[in-house]
Motif scaffolding. Structure first.
Motif, mmCIF file in Angstrom:
data_model
loop_
_atom_site.group_PDB
_atom_site.id
_atom_site.type_symbol
_atom_site.label_atom_id
_atom_site.label_comp_id
_atom_site.label_asym_id
_atom_site.label_seq_id
_atom_site.Cartn_x
_atom_site.Cartn_y
_atom_site.Cartn_z
ATOM 1 N N THR A 114 22.125 0.693 18.933
ATOM 2 C CA THR A 114 23.258 1.630 18.979
ATOM 3 C C THR A 114 24.567 0.916 18.696
ATOM 4 O O THR A 114 25.438 1.428 17.994
ATOM 5 C CB THR A 114 23.338 2.291 20.371
ATOM 6 O OG1 THR A 114 22.095 2.925 20.632
ATOM 7 C CG2 THR A 114 24.443 3.321 20.432
ATOM 8 N N THR A 118 27.248 1.591 15.658
ATOM 9 C CA THR A 118 28.672 1.849 15.873
ATOM 10 C C THR A 118 29.535 0.868 15.071
ATOM 11 O O THR A 118 30.544 1.258 14.471
ATOM 12 C CB THR A 118 28.998 1.752 17.379
ATOM 13 O OG1 THR A 118 28.253 2.775 18.051
ATOM 14 C CG2 THR A 118 30.477 1.944 17.645
ATOM 15 N N ALA A 227 26.374 -0.318 25.803
ATOM 16 C CA ALA A 227 26.538 0.260 24.465
ATOM 17 C C ALA A 227 27.652 1.312 24.492
ATOM 18 O O ALA A 227 28.445 1.408 23.548
ATOM 19 C CB ALA A 227 25.225 0.880 23.987
ATOM 20 N N ALA A 228 27.734 2.077 25.585
ATOM 21 C CA ALA A 228 28.809 3.070 25.716
ATOM 22 C C ALA A 228 30.162 2.369 25.703
ATOM 23 O O ALA A 228 31.110 2.816 25.051
ATOM 24 C CB ALA A 228 28.626 3.883 26.992
ATOM 25 N N ASN A 231 30.968 1.296 22.147
ATOM 26 C CA ASN A 231 31.336 2.460 21.330
ATOM 27 C C ASN A 231 32.801 2.822 21.545
ATOM 28 O O ASN A 231 33.550 3.064 20.604
ATOM 29 C CB ASN A 231 30.519 3.697 21.726
ATOM 30 C CG ASN A 231 29.051 3.526 21.459
ATOM 31 O OD1 ASN A 231 28.663 2.804 20.560
ATOM 32 N ND2 ASN A 231 28.221 4.177 22.255
ATOM 33 N N ILE A 232 33.160 2.897 22.815
ATOM 34 C CA ILE A 232 34.503 3.339 23.192
ATOM 35 C C ILE A 232 35.551 2.336 22.716
ATOM 36 O O ILE A 232 36.579 2.708 22.145
ATOM 37 C CB ILE A 232 34.555 3.560 24.722
ATOM 38 C CG1 ILE A 232 33.731 4.800 25.077
ATOM 39 C CG2 ILE A 232 35.989 3.654 25.224
ATOM 40 C CD1 ILE A 232 33.442 4.957 26.552
ATOM 41 N N TYR A 235 35.979 2.422 18.956
ATOM 42 C CA TYR A 235 36.771 3.595 18.586
ATOM 43 C C TYR A 235 38.250 3.314 18.830
ATOM 44 O O TYR A 235 39.106 3.579 17.972
ATOM 45 C CB TYR A 235 36.328 4.826 19.367
ATOM 46 C CG TYR A 235 37.325 5.953 19.310
ATOM 47 C CD1 TYR A 235 37.502 6.692 18.135
ATOM 48 C CD2 TYR A 235 38.142 6.263 20.397
ATOM 49 C CE1 TYR A 235 38.441 7.701 18.058
ATOM 50 C CE2 TYR A 235 39.084 7.269 20.327
ATOM 51 C CZ TYR A 235 39.236 7.990 19.154
ATOM 52 O OH TYR A 235 40.169 8.978 19.073
ATOM 53 N N THR B 114 22.360 8.216 29.029
ATOM 54 C CA THR B 114 23.628 7.545 28.735
ATOM 55 C C THR B 114 24.791 8.533 28.758
ATOM 56 O O THR B 114 25.873 8.229 29.249
ATOM 57 C CB THR B 114 23.560 6.882 27.340
ATOM 58 O OG1 THR B 114 22.441 6.006 27.321
ATOM 59 C CG2 THR B 114 24.816 6.098 27.041
ATOM 60 N N THR B 118 28.105 8.501 31.168
ATOM 61 C CA THR B 118 29.475 8.551 30.663
ATOM 62 C C THR B 118 30.256 9.716 31.291
ATOM 63 O O THR B 118 31.420 9.567 31.661
ATOM 64 C CB THR B 118 29.457 8.683 29.128
ATOM 65 O OG1 THR B 118 28.828 7.521 28.592
ATOM 66 C CG2 THR B 118 30.856 8.800 28.558
ATOM 67 N N LEU B 224 26.767 8.570 13.330
ATOM 68 C CA LEU B 224 26.782 7.877 14.610
ATOM 69 C C LEU B 224 25.679 8.469 15.488
ATOM 70 O O LEU B 224 25.357 9.645 15.373
ATOM 71 C CB LEU B 224 28.111 8.142 15.321
ATOM 72 C CG LEU B 224 29.241 7.163 15.178
ATOM 73 C CD1 LEU B 224 30.427 7.670 15.995
ATOM 74 C CD2 LEU B 224 28.848 5.784 15.681
ATOM 75 N N ASN B 231 30.282 9.442 24.052
ATOM 76 C CA ASN B 231 31.050 8.396 24.745
ATOM 77 C C ASN B 231 32.477 8.349 24.218
ATOM 78 O O ASN B 231 33.439 8.294 24.974
ATOM 79 C CB ASN B 231 30.445 7.013 24.499
ATOM 80 C CG ASN B 231 29.059 6.872 25.066
ATOM 81 O OD1 ASN B 231 28.722 7.520 26.049
ATOM 82 N ND2 ASN B 231 28.251 6.041 24.445
ATOM 83 N N ILE B 232 32.577 8.338 22.911
ATOM 84 C CA ILE B 232 33.875 8.174 22.262
ATOM 85 C C ILE B 232 34.761 9.396 22.524
ATOM 86 O O ILE B 232 35.934 9.263 22.884
ATOM 87 C CB ILE B 232 33.657 7.943 20.749
ATOM 88 C CG1 ILE B 232 33.073 6.538 20.542
ATOM 89 C CG2 ILE B 232 34.959 8.131 19.966
ATOM 90 C CD1 ILE B 232 32.519 6.300 19.148
ATOM 91 N N TYR B 235 35.945 9.477 26.128
ATOM 92 C CA TYR B 235 37.034 8.516 26.303
ATOM 93 C C TYR B 235 38.331 9.103 25.769
ATOM 94 O O TYR B 235 39.375 9.036 26.425
ATOM 95 C CB TYR B 235 36.712 7.198 25.597
ATOM 96 C CG TYR B 235 37.929 6.308 25.454
ATOM 97 C CD1 TYR B 235 38.477 5.665 26.558
ATOM 98 C CD2 TYR B 235 38.552 6.152 24.211
ATOM 99 C CE1 TYR B 235 39.610 4.882 26.424
ATOM 100 C CE2 TYR B 235 39.681 5.367 24.074
ATOM 101 C CZ TYR B 235 40.209 4.735 25.188
ATOM 102 O OH TYR B 235 41.340 3.965 25.064
#
Lengths: 242, 242
Positions: A114, A118, A227-228, A231-232, A235, B114, B118, B224, B231-232, B235
């Motif tokens: 993942t 990303t 992984a979260a 990703n964040i 971004y 996941t 989040t 993605l 997640n993104i 956020y």
């Protein structure tokens, strides 16, 4: 390559011995083919397919196998009828300006896959893996990348203590630190993330000048998945570039 | 509960028949205990543990089992020595102001777990699942939540077409649309995400007034991962609140 050898590529030691790895399924093989112009070394790949894929369009060498042979090659319960053997390549030369993500002892192949997906999505980063991380050519990791591993430069077995010699400004993510939403978060060359269960042990970071950042949360649970977190943060960094 | 019955909780039909599900390991049982004050209905849970966990501190009823019995209850290769049987509960009453995430036919238990983790991290959202989504009480999903499922209100089997009656402003994520970084992204009551492979089929959205958003990428890969997208976006929404 002999079919018995291909089958062994599910194990890391044979991937290293033979210098190649296996990808399974139409989607990954298509991504491989899309990546050929960017890295001609991938032209050493070979495709194995069943009658069902007889009309597959590809510039790569093709071998026909029976459905039964395919079932022996594949790790999945219902093989898709097409696989490719791909050479293991050192990370392609990239612009020194490319920034880095460093993963410390990441264990879960799904997480690693993942994360690479990303990185490929947003671009501009290479991926470094510490010793004792999961192998990126593990079948589950490869599947989770959805082809992204052909688009992200990856270096394995990079010791944490070698980072200061390569990167001027290092940040790491944890449960305490400045918020990643602060503009200062953008100014680093290398971003370090810890293991799923243990995070980044303090002793691992000892002697490395690194600035701590965190993703602000509600406090309901202990932590975010690694992984979260990646990703964040990716971004956030991509958002700042535009 | 009889041990043979507990073992059956690995299957959805028995979870529904018995009205409970199984959590495995120290970490999840601790998260369950942390969640008791917030939802007293969870006090109907029961713990099963081996001698190794004899001194476990808990307000819940405890049953001692042998290591061999535990191995039969557990789905993992090396059982941790502690599990709990937890009642299946309708989503606790929540403030009508709580916004919603809607997942359309999500299939991967790791992705669902996941995503819940989040949601618990950032707070302020409930999770709705369409029919034909993976069961949130599936062992892999429960593990991937890392306990978050006790902190997020979840509703299963919610048809997509019922959303307009409940939510005034609906957004969905896809490969085209406005950037989620635009301030307009914050102004919705419900955010809809598609299936891992097929995304959101156009016909599924027909008749629903929804605004399309996307996460801008480099174009190197097709898409993605859905959990990465959530997640993104979560956020981005949390960042806007502060």
């Amino acid at each position: 390559m002999k079919l018995e050898e291909i089958r062994k590529l599910h194990q890391k030691k044979f991937r290293q011995e033979f210098g190649c790895f296996l990808i399974e399924g139409e989607h990954l093989v298509l991504e491989l083919q899309r990546a050929l112009p960017g890295d001609p070394r991938l032209n050493a790949s070979e495709i194995y397919l069943t009658a069902e894929f007889a009309h597959w369009q590809t510039p790569l060498p093709v071998h026909r196998v029976s459905a039964r042979q395919m079932a022996q090659l594949s790790e999945t319960r219902s093989p898709q009828g097409i696989v490719a053997v791909v050479p293991l390549l050192p990370a392609a030369e990239i612009s020194p300006a490319t920034r880095a993500l460093y993963l410390y002892e990441i264990q879960d192949p799904g997480n690693l896959g993942t994360i690479l997906r990303t990185l490929a999505w947003f671009g501009g980063f290479r991926c470094l893996l510490s010793p004792n991380s999961v192998d990126v050519h593990n079948a589950k990791a490869v599947r989770a990348t959805a082809g992204a591993l052909f688009h992200v430069p990856i270096e394995a077995d990079v010791p944490l203590e070698t980072l200061p010699a390569r990167f001027r400004r290092i940040a790491h993510l944890g449960l305490a630190g400045q918020s990643i939403s602060t503009p200062g978060f953008r100014d680093f060359d290398c971003y370090v993330y810890g293991n799923e269960a243990r995070g980044l042990p303090r002793e691992a970071l000892a002697g490395i000048r690194s600035v701590a950042f965190t993703i602000a949360g509600s406090g309901a649970i202990e932590s975010l998945n690694v992984a979260a977190s990646v990703n964040i943060c990716q971004y956030e960094l991509a958002r700042a570039r535009t």
